[in-house]
Structures are given as structure tokens and as C-alpha cells.
Motif scaffolding. Structure first.
Motif, PDB file in Angstrom:
ATOM      1  N   ARG A  72      32.500  14.649  38.834  1.00  0.00           N
ATOM      2  CA  ARG A  72      31.476  13.961  39.635  1.00  0.00           C
ATOM      3  C   ARG A  72      32.085  12.726  40.282  1.00  0.00           C
ATOM      4  O   ARG A  72      32.995  12.099  39.755  1.00  0.00           O
ATOM      5  CB  ARG A  72      30.316  13.542  38.725  1.00  0.00           C
ATOM      6  N   THR A  73      31.532  12.354  41.431  1.00  0.00           N
ATOM      7  CA  THR A  73      32.019  11.178  42.147  1.00  0.00           C
ATOM      8  C   THR A  73      31.599   9.905  41.422  1.00  0.00           C
ATOM      9  O   THR A  73      30.430   9.722  41.100  1.00  0.00           O
ATOM     10  CB  THR A  73      31.450  11.139  43.579  1.00  0.00           C
ATOM     11  N   GLY A 118      37.959  24.102  43.471  1.00  0.00           N
ATOM     12  CA  GLY A 118      37.200  23.059  42.796  1.00  0.00           C
ATOM     13  C   GLY A 118      35.804  23.458  42.367  1.00  0.00           C
ATOM     14  O   GLY A 118      35.074  22.638  41.815  1.00  0.00           O
ATOM     15  N   GLU A 124      33.088  20.977  36.879  1.00  0.00           N
ATOM     16  CA  GLU A 124      33.444  20.217  38.075  1.00  0.00           C
ATOM     17  C   GLU A 124      33.169  18.734  37.842  1.00  0.00           C
ATOM     18  O   GLU A 124      32.154  18.358  37.259  1.00  0.00           O
ATOM     19  CB  GLU A 124      32.635  20.726  39.268  1.00  0.00           C
ATOM     20  N   TYR A 153      36.800  11.043  41.785  1.00  0.00           N
ATOM     21  CA  TYR A 153      36.022  11.921  40.910  1.00  0.00           C
ATOM     22  C   TYR A 153      36.468  11.726  39.457  1.00  0.00           C
ATOM     23  O   TYR A 153      37.595  11.327  39.191  1.00  0.00           O
ATOM     24  CB  TYR A 153      36.225  13.385  41.290  1.00  0.00           C
ATOM     25  N   GLY A 198      36.435  16.351  35.538  1.00  0.00           N
ATOM     26  CA  GLY A 198      36.626  17.775  35.735  1.00  0.00           C
ATOM     27  C   GLY A 198      37.345  18.403  34.550  1.00  0.00           C
ATOM     28  O   GLY A 198      38.103  17.742  33.841  1.00  0.00           O
ATOM     29  N   GLU A 239      39.742  12.607  46.731  1.00  0.00           N
ATOM     30  CA  GLU A 239      39.452  13.383  47.931  1.00  0.00           C
ATOM     31  C   GLU A 239      39.595  12.462  49.134  1.00  0.00           C
ATOM     32  O   GLU A 239      38.886  11.449  49.244  1.00  0.00           O
ATOM     33  CB  GLU A 239      38.029  13.938  47.850  1.00  0.00           C
ATOM     34  N   GLY A 265      38.345  18.353  42.234  1.00  0.00           N
ATOM     35  CA  GLY A 265      37.105  18.445  41.467  1.00  0.00           C
ATOM     36  C   GLY A 265      37.298  18.874  40.034  1.00  0.00           C
ATOM     37  O   GLY A 265      36.388  18.726  39.215  1.00  0.00           O
TER      38      GLY A 265
END
Length: 635
Positions: A478-479, A225, A476, A464, A467, A447, A440
Motif C-alpha cells: 500500500r502507498t 504487482g 500487494e 509503497y 508487499g 513507483e 507493489g
């Protein structure tokens, strides 16, 4: 090399407990007495062998299935022939409850194996050229490549033969068995399409062009990730690839950190000394002044899964077999072997999304009438075509959630609620923070974590977004939602899919939709809107307050909140909250906000409070970040 030595010395004050275990014996000693363990039973195996040394050969003791082992097989580049597939399937059927896991590293795993049966299984596999050497713990793991290497139209440099040459530098070599500080993942691709997650490895060799010559750019320091860095090295031929690889692995063996295992991957050595110091060391250690990087040519995401098949250079097809969450069986592997012989060229490939290709198929219509395709589809729905899920709690001691069936259940729910006839959505699930499901890099990633409802701890996910596998050498995600209760996560994602369905262009991927629509908003806004949509549906409040194709809030949370309040108030009241606005506030400062409940008597209490917090007559009393409002819309 001086910077590497200094970084190593700074972290060399202590050894982690695994390094101390390694000092107990040569790993080969544990493997050599496997037959004795089989004869004397599970209780005869020393703890250090169960917990570490046998893993060097892919033999994993799994506490989740007491006294049963998992055998991880090395399938170089995911390349498998029909005879090998048949033996793998037969071993699973006879010894492993007919269960096989397909992995994101183009490998497969047999589970539920007894120690008494392992020597027999290993001999059968070795007879067809398959084993588990160096597939676990601190070793150079199985190398990935394009599963359609040498056969696909978009393959420029056939790379699997180079992969095998790389493998020869370490495989079965005692100097490389368990001598690294941590695992080392490698991939190589000579294709324009990224079919092997090429940018997220400790070492990746990526198709590139420089001065009219095709070769590879070298990327280093990636991990699950996490996107690697361009090493500014161009490798013009196989010999240079092998020298650069050997130089880097030697550097990692000598200077890699051996204290904190959570921070011992090559990624952390690169972070400690900087990419320039590492690349300089690669050149110095190899004794070759490698050219600077060329232009990376692997820029496309593969679309095979959205077509169900892809034509090969010889006119035949690689037929895609979608395996949701990688849950497969020995019986099905034997069936794949038979179909490969009947319809194909006896070549089978595993891909990075836990699915399979049958190569050399000429009559695609005929093969799809076979019983296997009653169970698996060549072309599934967008929610299943690119679905990934790692092992989860049923098989992995690190798993926080069950994961595999969680992924399937969400895809099934979304299929029913927001059906899509076209498009592409990469939903990747990891059962814990280790990220083996590469969440990710997903369009929508999950997750595993723990969440709370009314003080009770339950299964949850961090969600997330955004990606990418290829754009800008990989991006990658992002949350957008933290610690979402798993039972509610599907409703939050449903909000996104409703918006995707509403705005997507014909056959547009979710990645493109995200770039075009969602990227106009802050991540906080997106996460809040996911929850708000779920809340409104749960209360049967039939109004649309999703995203717009064009917004002018400039990713400013305060502006986004006010615009949302305006839109929501107007949808409910059929009139504006204030008579005039100056961008993101009201002009007439003494004008009072009419309570929405006076206009809509049956208005939901929480929504009424929400609007008051957003549109309060006094600007200083208004919410300026979405976290101030989230508690009002919890399910």
C-alpha cells in the motif's frame, strides 16, 4: 462460456489502434525482411514494423536511444548454459556497447543495437539455441520457473521440462504470434520457496498437494504487482497442466477484450465475469473436469540472497551473484561463462531479482577470489541483495524517472547512514505506473512519478510498503507516501530503516519487522512518521519519536495523532502536556496547554505549531488526520 461471450460482446464495440495495426500484415513478414532493412538502413523500416511487428520477435525500436534497438531474449525459466552465455556476452561487447540488462522475468536484453547488425546477432544467438521470438507485445511471453528447479533441496516437483512442453504449444506457431489481445505471462514452480514471483502472472502453476498427491494449483488473472486468484483447480500431472494452459490461452484469445489496451489483460476478463465463470470455462473448454484445488505448498520466501549461496542436491552449490538494478555487461557475461566452466557444471541461471546463479560450484572460496567478484558480490548488504529496478528513462519510453541509478544511489545512502550486518530488505523500483519493477510486491516499493517543490515539477516516487511474495498467496503493498520528491525519498526511507535497525531481532527480515511492528499503525501514520523523522534530522532536533513495539491506538488516526503529540511534547519539555489522561484525550478539560516555546525557547517554529494542532486544549480544534499536519514538516 455464455458469461464470457456476453462480456466480450459488451466490450466489442470498437478496436484499439494496435488491433487495427495487426490487420496490416502477418508479423512474420516483417521478420523475414530483416536482412533487407539491415542492408537499406533504419530509414527503410516502415513505422508499423518499428512500432509493433518487429517487437513480436523481441526487436524493440527505442526512441530513448535514436535509431538503436533493444533485443529481448527468450531465456525459458532463466536457464542458460555457458556456451549460450558466452555468445550473448560477445554480441553485447561487439554490437551493443558492452551493455546487458537483466530483467525481472529471468531474461536479458541487449541494447544500443543497429539495424545493420541485427541479422548477424540473431544468427549467432540462434546457433546456440537463443532467440527473441514472441518476447514482446501481444504474445505468450517467456515462461518463468524456479531457477534451481530439479537441483534444490526444496524442489518437490521438477518443472522445467513441463515448462518446455508448455512452450511447445505456442512458440514459433503462426496461430499464436500476435493473436492475443494483450501479453500473457506464465510461471510454474514445483518448489516450496518462491523464487519466480509465482502468484503475479496471467497464469501460474503453483506446487500443491491434494489427497497425498503432489501437483499444481492454478492461479489466474495476476499481472505486474497484482496477485492472481486461486482458480480452485488442482492439476495432478504434466498432461493436465498442458490441457489447462491450452484451455485458458484459447479462452483469452477468443474472449479477451480488444478495445482499451490499458484494460485488456486477462485480469480484466476475470474481473468482468468472476473467477467461477472463468474456471468453469477452463474445465468446459479443456473437456476435463479438473479436481478442486489442493493445499498450496509454495509458502516460503527464498533466502539464498541472504546467504550468498545455497547447497544443491548433489552437494555442490548454486553461487549467487548480486547484480544491482540488473545493470550488467557483455564482458561480465563472458566472465560468468568462463567461471561456470572452470568452477561449476556449465549451468547459469537468471533469477527474478535481476541477479545470477552459477550452478554446480564445489569450491566456493576459490571462485570468490576471481576478479569478477571485485565488481559483484556473492553476498552484498541487505540493501543490495534483493534490489530490483526496471529500465527507466534511459531506455524505456514509459519511464518517468531514471530509476536504475536512483535505486543504487538510495541503497548506497542507506548503507552509509543505517548500516545493517544482517536482515533482508526487498526494495523494488518501477520507473512508472506500469510497474515492471514489481514495486507493489516489495517490502519498500518505489513507483516513478512527478512531484512538485515550490511549483517546479521534478522527479518523484510513490513509496509503497508491505508487499509479500508468498504470504496469503502474495500480498500487494500500500502507498504510504505519495509524490515524494526523489531527492528527499532517501531521507523518508532512512526513518524506516532506523526503526528496523532499532527493533529488529537477529537476522529478522524487514517483512517480519513490518508484520510485528509497523502493522500496528495506519499507513497514514507510517508515511507521516517517515517525513517527521526526516524533518527532525534535517533540523538537528535530536529526539526519538518513532514507533513502539506495542501500541494501543487500534489503527485510529485521531488516537495515533494524539499519542504522537504526547510523546513529542514529553521528549522536548521533559514533562507531560496535561496532568491526566483518559486514553487519548486529557481529563481536565479546563487545563491549559503550556506553549512548548515557553518551556523550550529555541523550539522549532513548525514543531511548536504542530504540537498546538495536535494537543489543543479544545478537542474540536485538534487535528484528526495526518494530512492536516503534513505541510508543517516538509523538507
Amino acid at each position: 462460456m455464455e458469461a464470457l461471450q456476453e462480456a466480450y460482446d459488451a466490450r466489442a464495440k470498437k478496436l484499439n489502434k494496435i488491433e487495427k495495426v495487426k490487420e496490416l500484415k502477418n508479423p512474420q513478414e516483417a521478420f523475414n525482411v530483416l536482412e533487407e532493412y539491415a542492408k537499406n538502413g533504419y530509414a527503410s523500416i516502415p513505422d508499423e514494423d518499428k512500432k509493433y511487428f518487429l517487437k513480436c520477435f523481441g526487436i524493440y525500436d527505442r526512441p530513448a536511444t535514436p535509431e538503436k534497438f533493444m533485443l529481448k531474449l527468450r531465456i525459458a525459466g532463466g536457464f542458460l548454459n555457458a556456451d549460450q552465455a558466452k555468445v550473448i556476452g560477445e554480441c553485447a561487447k561487439e554490437f551493443g556497447q558492452d551493455y546487458i540488462d537483466l530483467t525481472t522475468r529471468q531474461q536479458c536484453e541487449l541494447r544500443y543495437l543497429r539495424i545493420e547488425d541485427l541479422p548477424i546477432i540473431i544468427k549467432r544467438l540462434e546457433a546456440v539455441g537463443i532467440d527473441g521470438y514472441q518476447t514482446g507485445v501481444d504474445n505468450i511471453r517467456s515462461i518463468m520457473c524456479d531457477p534451481l528447479d530439479d537441483m534444490a533441496f526444496d524442489n518437490v516437483l521438477p518443472s522445467h521440462k513441463t515448462l518446455l512442453k508448455l512452450q511447445e504449444t505456442f512458440l514459433y506457431n503462426s496461430e499464436w504470434i500476435s493473436t492475443l489481445p494483450r501479453k500473457f505471462n506464465t510461471a510454474i514452480t514445483g518448489s516450496l520457496s518462491n523464487r519466480c514471483n509465482i502468484f503475479c502472472h496471467d497464469c501460474g502453476f503453483v506446487l500443491a498437494q491434494k489427497d497425498g498427491v503432489y501437483g499444481y494449483n492454478m492461479y489466474i488473472g495476476g499481472k505486474v504487482g497484482v496477485v492472481g486468484k486461486n482458480a480452485d483447480i488442482f492439476l495432478a500431472n504434466e498432461d493436465e497442466v498442458i490441457k489447462a494452459f491450452s484451455s485458458l490461452t484459447d479462452i483469452f484469445k477468443r474472449f479477451g477484450f480488444r478495445d482499451n489496451r490499458n484494460k485488456n489483460r486477462l485480469h480484466f476478463l476475470v474481473k468482468a465475469v468472476g473467477i467461477e465463470a472463468i474456471t468453469s470455462a477452463i474445465r468446459e473448454n479443456a473437456g476435463v473436469d479438473f479436481a478442486s484445488a489442493g493445499e498450496t505448498m509454495t509458502k516460503m520466501d527464498s533466502n539464498d540472497s541472504s546467504q550468498g549461496k545455497v547447497q544443491l542436491r548433489d552437494g555442490s552449490f548454486a553461487l549467487h551473484v548480486v547484480v544491482p538494478s540488473g545493470i550488467f555487461s557483455g564482458s561480465d557475461m563472458v566472465a560468468i561463462s568462463e567461471l561456470s566452466k572452470k568452477y561449476g557444471n556449465e549451468q547459469i541461471r537468471f533469477d527474478m531479482e535481476q541477479s545470477i546463479y552459477i550452478l554446480g560450484v564445489k569450491d566456493t572460496d576459490a571462485i570468490l577470489t576471481e576478479p569478477l567478484f571485485d565488481k559483484y558480490k556473492s553476498l552484498n548488504t541487505p540493501y543490495f541483495n534483493n534490489l530490483i529496478a526496471c529500465a527507466g528513462t534511459e531506455h524505456c519510453p514509459f519511464g518517468v524517472i531514471e530509476n536504475k541509478n536512483d535505486a543504487i544511489n538510495m541503497a548506497t545512502y542507506l548503507d552509509e547512514k543505517v548500516p545493517l550486518v544482517s536482515g533482508k530488505i526487498r526494495m523494488y523500483w518501477s520507473a512508472c505506473i506500469k510497474g515492471c519493477g514489481i514495486h507493489g510486491l516489495a517490502d519498500v516499493g518505489f513507483e516513478g512519478c512527478k512531484a512538485k517543490i515550490d511549483g517546479q515539477t521534478i522527479d518523484g516516487v510513490n513509496i509503497y510498503l508491505g508487499g509479500k511474495l508468498v504470504s496469503n498467496d502474495g500480498v500487494e503493498g500500500r502507498t504510504v507516501v505519495k509524490s515524494a520528491p526523489l531527492k528527499y525519498a532517501k531521507y523518508y526511507v532512512e526513518t524506516l530503516m532506523i526503526e528496523y535497525q532499532k527493533y529488529k531481532k537477529k537476522s529478522e527480515s524487514f517483512e517480519s519487522f513490518n508484520d510485528r511492528i509497523l502493522n500496528q499503525y495506519t499507513y497514514a501514520n507510517i508515511g507521516f512518521m517517515m517525513k517527521l523523522g526526516a524533518y527532525l534530522r534535517s533540523k538537528n532536533i535530536d529526539i526519538e519519536v518513532g514507533f513502539s513495539q506495542n501500541t494501543k491506538t487500534g489503527k485510529n488516526e485521531e488516537f495515533e495523532i494524539f499519542e504522537l503529540g504526547r510523546k513529542l511534547y514529553f521528549k522536548l519539555a521533559k514533562k507531560e502536556a496535561y496532568s491526566a489522561y483518559d486514553r487519548f484525550t486529557n481529563i481536565l478539560k479546563k487545563e491549559k496547554l503550556e506553549n512548548i516555546k515557553d518551556i523550550v525557547p529555541n523550539c522549532d517554529e513548525n514543531i511548536a505549531i504542530l504540537l498546538e494542532k495536535i494537543l489543543n486544549q479544545k478537542e474540536e480544534n485538534r487535528a484528526v488526520v495526518f494530512s492536516e499536519l503534513t505541510d508543517l514538516i516538509l523538507l
